[in-house]
Design an enzyme around this catalytic site. Structure first.
Site, mmCIF file in Angstrom:
data_model
loop_
_atom_site.group_PDB
_atom_site.id
_atom_site.type_symbol
_atom_site.label_atom_id
_atom_site.label_comp_id
_atom_site.label_asym_id
_atom_site.label_seq_id
_atom_site.Cartn_x
_atom_site.Cartn_y
_atom_site.Cartn_z
ATOM 1 C CG HIS A 82 -2.149 0.793 1.071
ATOM 2 N ND1 HIS A 82 -3.315 0.220 0.598
ATOM 3 C CD2 HIS A 82 -2.440 2.080 1.303
ATOM 4 C CE1 HIS A 82 -4.266 1.141 0.563
ATOM 5 N NE2 HIS A 82 -3.750 2.287 0.977
ATOM 6 C CG ASP A 161 -10.488 2.917 5.285
ATOM 7 O OD1 ASP A 161 -10.062 3.903 5.913
ATOM 8 O OD2 ASP A 161 -10.108 2.652 4.120
ATOM 9 N NE ARG A 168 -8.445 10.448 6.954
ATOM 10 C CZ ARG A 168 -7.569 9.575 6.430
ATOM 11 N NH1 ARG A 168 -7.919 8.348 6.126
ATOM 12 N NH2 ARG A 168 -6.332 9.941 6.219
ATOM 13 C CB SER A 183 -6.977 4.882 6.604
ATOM 14 O OG SER A 183 -7.328 4.661 5.270
ATOM 15 C CE LYS A 187 -7.275 1.297 2.373
ATOM 16 N NZ LYS A 187 -7.503 2.424 3.271
#
Ligand code: URA
Length: 430
Positions: A82, A161, A168, A183, A187
Site C-alpha cells: 500500500h 474505512d 476525510r 486507514s 485494509k
C-alpha cells in the site's frame, strides 16, 4: 454514549477509550452516526492527534467492521502492498501482477483517490468493465485461482474505512499520521496477507512533508502490523515530482501497461522492482533480494507480468489487450518551456491539483471522476530543455483554462546549471 460527548472529549484533547472508539466505528458502519458527526470527530482527531494505543484500537475496530479474509486455504506466503498516496503513483497496478508472476499470491484491498493524490481503485475502474467491488468469497476465490485480487472497501470489507476515507477526502482531514496509519493498516490486515510492504511518500505531492513525519508514520504502521503478527517493511520514497510521467486515471493505467511491457519510465520501474523484490524475497520465492530483482526484470521482458495483469483485469470483468483507443480525451494541448536550462523542480502538488481541476479528482464525496483527463510530463527533473520544448501534455474533456495551463507551466522550475537526478528510495523502516 452520545456521539457529541465523544466528539467533545477528543475536541478537548482527551485520549478516547477502546469503547468510545468502538462506538465511533460502529456508528460509521451501521449508519447511526451522521456524516457531520463522523466528520467532526475525524477533524478533532486530525487536530488533537491520537496516542499509539488509540490508533491501535481504531485500526482494530476498522479492520473488524467487516470480514477479515481467511486465506489459509491459499498455499504460500501472501503479500500485500500500500502507498500513503502521491501524484502519478500507479505503482500497485504494475507491481501486483509483477510479483504474482513470480509465484507470490497478492490479496490487495486498495483505496480511491484522496485529495490531490490518485487511488488504485479509480485507476482500475477507468478500464471499461473492470470492477473493484468483490465479495469476500470472490476475493478469496480469485486469489486462490489466479494469485491476485484487488478490491475496494465494501459493505463487507472494511466498511468503516470506506466511509471515513470518503469523508476525510472532502473535509481536509487526510494528512494525519494516526488516521493514515489506521486507514491503511485496517485494509492491509483485512486483506489476509502475511507480509505487508508500505510505500510512504514524502515531499511536495505527498501527505508527509518531512522525513521526520514520514519516519514516524512508517514506524507506527510497522508497529501496528507487528502487533498483529505481520511482517512489515516501509519504504520512504520521493514524491517531490510526480512518479513516472502520467497523472490521471486512464493515462496512468496506460503507463502501467507500458511498464509491464518493459517500456516504463525509469523511476517507476525502479520503484516497482525495489518494492517487488522485498515482497518476492520475503515470500520465499527468491533466495536474496538481488535474485528477486532479476526475476522481476525477466518477467517484465518475457511477457509474464503483462499476461498476469491481463488475466487479473479479465477476472475482474475488464479487458485491456492493447492500448488502442483507450485514451479518448477531447482536448489535448501542450505546455512549453518559457526558457532554456535544466529542469530543477516539477512540483507534484500543483500537477495533482491541476489534474483534479481537469476532472480527475473529487470535490465532494459523490463526485464522479472523469477517467480520460490528466497530464503527461514530457520532462523529469534533470532534463535539459530549450525554450519552446514541450514540458507536459494536458488531456481534457473541456477547453483547458488559462489558469490550469499556467499552474502546470509554473510547476516546472528551470535553472541555468545542470541538475542531478534525485534518488527514488530515501529510507527503509522494518
Ligand atoms: N491511503 C489510505 O488507504 N488511507 C489514507 O489515509 C491515506 C492513503
Amino acid at each position: 454514549m452520545f456521539p457529541q460527548h465523544i466528539i467533545a472529549r477528543k475536541r478537548d484533547g482527551h485520549a478516547l477509550t477502546r469503547e468510545e472508539i468502538a462506538a465511533f466505528v460502529r456508528g460509521a458502519t451501521d449508519g447511526s452516526w451522521a456524516d457531520y458527526q463522523l466528520s467532526a470527530l475525524l477533524m478533532a482527531i486530525f487536530i488533537k492527534g491520537m496516542t499509539p494505543e488509540e490508533t491501535a484500537h481504531y485500526t482494530d475496530a476498522m479492520m473488524r467492521s467487516g470480514v477479515v479474509a481467511d486465506l489459509s486455504a491459499v498455499p504460500g506466503i501472501k503479500v500485500d502492498k500500500h502507498s500513503t498516496g502521491g501524484v502519478g503513483d500507479k505503482v500497485s497496478i504494475p507491481l501486483a501482477p509483477m510479483v504474482v508472476a513470480c509465484g507470490v499470491p497478492v490479496p490487495m484491498i486498495s483505496g480511491r483517490g484522496l485529495g490531490h493524490s490518485g487511488g488504485t481503485l479509480d485507476k482500475l475502474e477507468s478500464i471499461p468493465g473492470c470492477t473493484i467491488s468483490l465479495s469476500p468469497d470472490r476475493f478469496i476465490r480469485q486469489v486462490n485461482e489466479i494469485g491476485i485480487a484487488v478490491a475496494g472497501q465494501t459493505a463487507e470489507l472494511v466498511p468503516a474505512d470506506k466511509l471515513m476515507y470518503a469523508l476525510r477526502d472532502v473535509t481536509g482531514s487526510v494528512p494525519s499520521i494516526p488516521l493514515i496509519a489506521s486507514s491503511i493498516m485496517s485494509k492491509k490486515l483485512a486483506s489476509g496477507a502475511d507480509v505487508i510492504c508500505l510505500d510512504v511518500k514524502i515531499g511536495d505531492g505527498a501527505f508527509m512533508k518531512t522525513i521526520e513525519d514520514a519516519t514516524r508514520l512508517s514506524r507506527l504502521m510497522v508497529e501496528i502490523g507487528k502487533s498483529f503478527g505481520k511482517s512489515v517493511t516501509a519504504f520512504i520514497t520521493d514524491m517531490n515530482q510526480p512518479l513516472g510521467l502520467a497523472v490521471g486515471n486512464r493515462l496512468e493505467v496506460a503507463e502501467a501497461f507500458e511498464t509491464l511491457s518493459g517500456r516504463g519510465p525509469a523511476d517507476l520501474e525502479t520503484l516497482c522492482v525495489e518494492i517487488g523484490a522485498e515482497m518476492v524475497h520475503r515470500a520465499g520465492k527468491a533466495p536474496s533480494v538481488e535474485a528477486a530483482k532479476k526475476l522481476l526484470h525477466d518477467n517484465l521482458h518475457n511477457g509474464k507480468a503483462l499476461a498476469k495483469f491481463q488475466q487479473f483485469i479479465r477476472a475482474q470483468g475488464g479487458k485491456l489487450d492493447n492500448l488502442d483507443g483507450f485514451i479518448t480525451a477531447k482536448f489535448i494541448e501542450t505546455v512549453k518551456a518559457p526558457k532554456a536550462g535544466y529542469v530543477k523542480t516539477i512540483r507534484a502538488l500543483p500537477i495533482g491539483l491541476a489534474t483534479m481541476q481537469l476532472g480527475g479528482g473529487r470535490a465532494t464525496k459523490d463526485d464522479v471522476i472523469d477517467p480520460n483527463v490528466g497530464i503527461v510530463l514530457a520532462q523529469k527533473i534533470g532534463a535539459p530543455v530549450v525554450k519552446g520544448d514541450v514540458l507536459a501534455t494536458l488531456y481534457a474533456s473541456a477547453p483547458v483554462t488559462a489558469a490550469i495551463r499556467r499552474a502546470v507551466q509554473e510547476a516546472f522550475e528551470i535553472v541555468k546549471d545542470a541538475v542531478g537526478i534525485p534518488p527514488i528510495i530515501l529510507g527503509t523502516v522494518r
